[in-house]
Write a protein that holds these residues in place. Structure first.
Motif, PDB file in Angstrom:
ATOM      1  N   ASP A 127       0.840  -1.204   0.000  1.00  0.00           N
ATOM      2  CA  ASP A 127       0.000   0.000   0.000  1.00  0.00           C
ATOM      3  C   ASP A 127       0.870   1.248   0.000  1.00  0.00           C
ATOM      4  O   ASP A 127       0.612   2.210  -0.727  1.00  0.00           O
TER       5      ASP A 127
ATOM      6  N   ALA B 108       0.779  -2.639  -8.600  1.00  0.00           N
ATOM      7  CA  ALA B 108      -0.625  -2.978  -8.351  1.00  0.00           C
ATOM      8  C   ALA B 108      -0.842  -4.486  -8.449  1.00  0.00           C
ATOM      9  O   ALA B 108      -1.588  -5.070  -7.650  1.00  0.00           O
TER      10      ALA B 108
ATOM     11  N   ARG C  60       0.669  -6.114  -5.421  1.00  0.00           N
ATOM     12  CA  ARG C  60      -0.174  -5.845  -4.253  1.00  0.00           C
ATOM     13  C   ARG C  60      -1.365  -6.817  -4.241  1.00  0.00           C
ATOM     14  O   ARG C  60      -1.757  -7.320  -3.181  1.00  0.00           O
ATOM     15  N   ALA C  61      -1.903  -7.092  -5.437  1.00  0.00           N
ATOM     16  CA  ALA C  61      -3.031  -8.025  -5.532  1.00  0.00           C
ATOM     17  C   ALA C  61      -2.641  -9.414  -5.031  1.00  0.00           C
ATOM     18  O   ALA C  61      -3.457 -10.111  -4.421  1.00  0.00           O
TER      19      ALA C  61
ATOM     20  N   VAL D 242      -2.897  -9.142  -1.379  1.00  0.00           N
ATOM     21  CA  VAL D 242      -4.326  -9.123  -1.012  1.00  0.00           C
ATOM     22  C   VAL D 242      -4.863 -10.551  -1.004  1.00  0.00           C
ATOM     23  O   VAL D 242      -5.574 -10.962  -0.076  1.00  0.00           O
TER      24      VAL D 242
ATOM     25  N   ALA E 268      -8.790  -7.261  -6.851  1.00  0.00           N
ATOM     26  CA  ALA E 268      -7.778  -6.194  -6.792  1.00  0.00           C
ATOM     27  C   ALA E 268      -7.087  -5.996  -8.140  1.00  0.00           C
ATOM     28  O   ALA E 268      -6.463  -4.969  -8.383  1.00  0.00           O
TER      29      ALA E 268
END
Lengths: 418, 116
Positions: free
Chosen positions: A322, A334, A337-338, A341, A353
């Motif tokens: 984040d 991104a 990050r997914a 997640v 995400a």
């Protein structure tokens, strides 16, 4: 004895070539002249050191010899047509060369000027990379061409043009002013990291040359961390490279297959590199000026903390992603990050995400999507995504891995197999 | 001291209306004044649209005169400033100011041989 001296020349070349070129560029005022003079000095060393013994300050000897060679040549070439400019250059070059201390942090290092010249934004990125490897790393044109899968003639031309631009456009040979330093330093770090990732992820090409690139990037990272200790991002980049390099022994299986992080044999990670990287992460984060390299290094450090993949603190990694997304938003961040997640909230949340992430012509997005679909039991969609990822991958090892996963997804037994 | 040509790269098409153009002209003039005050300004000129140009080229023993511009493009050099500074960083610094003031890309070209 003679073999020992030859090995000494090789060692000094590897360790001190960039330093000698950097001093000579300052003294002689021209990159080409400096490079030629240093190369000649090393050729002389190959002849002389086995006979005369290795001098007490090898790099000092190289610098002085190179300077004298260049001055001799100027004298020869300028006798018939002595021009004022030549005379002035000659005069400047004949001033005593500052002693080159082996390692004195109090003396500003010419290599820092040289790296800022090589990574000047007026040069195209491929030229910045080539110049840095050539002038600071001492890699040959053939080696650089080989590493970047470019014909040697193309690489030679790229270097000639870059050096001509430095000369003709008068790209200055100095460390930028305080106000410009952060921006210019970002460009330098980007070049070093590009050399590293090219060596580490190997978008294409063969392994031995790639390993050299990664090692060269780490060497440059150590040099910069020593020269610019006040900038935490420099330390962050070094930490990131060390922590990534630590995993190398576990990244490729015995048959040359790529082993994903979750399946790596963590006992094969280089503990010394992990410890050094983690210490650097702690040191730079304490300064309270986080940047993209520091946060990426911190993510690597959290992975390195876990004895097993299952023991990974994904909550902490998600927090860091984040932060990274806020500091340096990019589709690649991104997608990663997914992944975090998915580990914290489940594959369905991870898939959600990925919505709206646009990363065309890159195998990462379909590869991650495929993995999440597989975990959700959507085998047909997973297989299609693996196929799409394999088609986009430029790396044979990665492609083989993705195609194996595709076959597994389609086989009736599901995730069975290698 | 080295010289650099700062070329203002202008898009082909309608010239913006005065209410848009006037503040730009004012800002560019201000940068020009700063250059003079700093002692780096050598020469500057704004150019007419490319349709106003004529090309003269050698053809055998003759010289052929044709309607210009020399090269058709989406952009053209709309004006230039010649400056005299220490090195590329100093030239780029002025180039940045000019780009900001003009809202246009600026091409910074080192002068090879200044007959001055």
């Amino acid at each position: 004895m003679a073999a020992g001296a030859t090995a000494d020349v090789e060692r000094v070349f590897r360790e001190q070539y960039g330093r000698a070129v950097a001093v000579l560029v300052r003294v002689l005022g021209d990159v080409d002249t400096a490079e030629e003079a240093v190369q000649e000095a090393f050729l002389t060393a190959v002849r002389r050191w086995p006979v005369d013994g290795v001098p007490p300050s090898p790099v000092g000897w190289i610098v002085t010899t190179a300077r004298n060679r260049a001055v001799d040549r100027w004298r020869r070439e300028s006798t018939r047509d002595a021009r004022h400019a030549e005379a002035a250059r000659l005069h400047a070059a004949l001033q005593p060369v500052d002693p080159v201390p082996e390692d004195d942090p109090a003396v500003p290092d010419d290599r820092l000027r040289l790296i800022f010249t090589c990574c000047h934004p007026a040069l195209a990125l491929p030229a910045q990379v080539a110049l840095t490897l050539r002038l600071l790393g001492g890699l040959t044109t053939a080696e650089i061409a080989h590493a970047f899968l470019v014909p040697e003639a193309t690489m030679a031309q790229r270097l000639v043009r870059a050096k001509a631009k430095i000369r003709d456009a008068r790209i200055p040979y100095r460390v930028p002013a305080e106000a410009d330093l952060p921006e210019r330093l970002r460009a330098v770090l980007a070049v070093v990291y590009l050399v590293f990732t090219e060596g580490h992820t190997a978008s294409s090409g063969d392994r031995p040359v790639r390993d050299d690139l990664a090692h060269e990037a780490i060497r440059l990272g150590r040099l910069l961390a020593g020269l610019v200790p006040a900038e935490p991002e420099v330390t962050g980049l070094l930490a990131l490279m060390l922590l990534t390099e630590a995993r190398r022994p576990a990244r490729v299986g015995p048959d040359g297959d790529l082993v994903p992080l979750a399946e790596q044999d963590r006992s094969r990670w280089d503990r010394a590199l992990v410890a050094e990287g983690q210490e650097l992460v702690r040191r730079c984060l304490r300064r309270g000026r986080p940047g993209p390299y520091q946060v990426q290094a911190a993510i690597s450090a959290v992975h390195a903390d876990a004895a097993t993949a299952a023991g990974t603190d994904w909550q902490q990694i998600l927090v860091l992603y984040d932060q990274l997304l806020a500091l340096a938003p990019s589709p690649v961040v991104a997608v990663n990050r997914a992944v975090a997640v998915a580990e914290v909230l489940g594959p369905a949340a991870g898939l959600a995400a990925l919505d709206g992430v646009d990363l065309p012509r890159h195998s990462l997005l379909p590869a991650v999507r495929a993995d999440l679909l597989r975990r959700l039991g959507r085998a047909t969609e997973a297989a299609a995504a693996y196929e799409a990822a394999a088609a986009l991958s430029g790396n044979a090892t990665e492609r083989a891995f993705l195609l194996r996963r595709q076959a597994e997804a389609l086989s009736p037994s599901g995730a069975a197999g290698a | 001291m080295p010289q650099y040509l700062l070329n203002l790269i202008q898009p082909v098409g309608e010239v913006p209306p005065p209410e848009q153009l006037d503040p730009i002209v004012r800002d560019v003039t201000a940068v020009s004044e700063e250059m003079r005050a700093a002692g780096v300004w050598v020469f500057a000129a704004g150019l007419h649209q490319p349709e106003a140009s004529t090309v003269v080229r050698p053809r055998g023993d003759d010289v052929l005169v044709t309607d210009g511009p020399y090269a058709e493009g989406k952009e053209f050099v709309g004006g230039f400033t010649l400056i005299r500074v220490d090195d590329l960083d100093a030239a780029l610094d002025w180039g940045r100011r000019l780009a900001r003031a003009s809202t246009l890309p600026v091409e910074v070209r080192p002068v090879a041989d200044a007959a001055l």
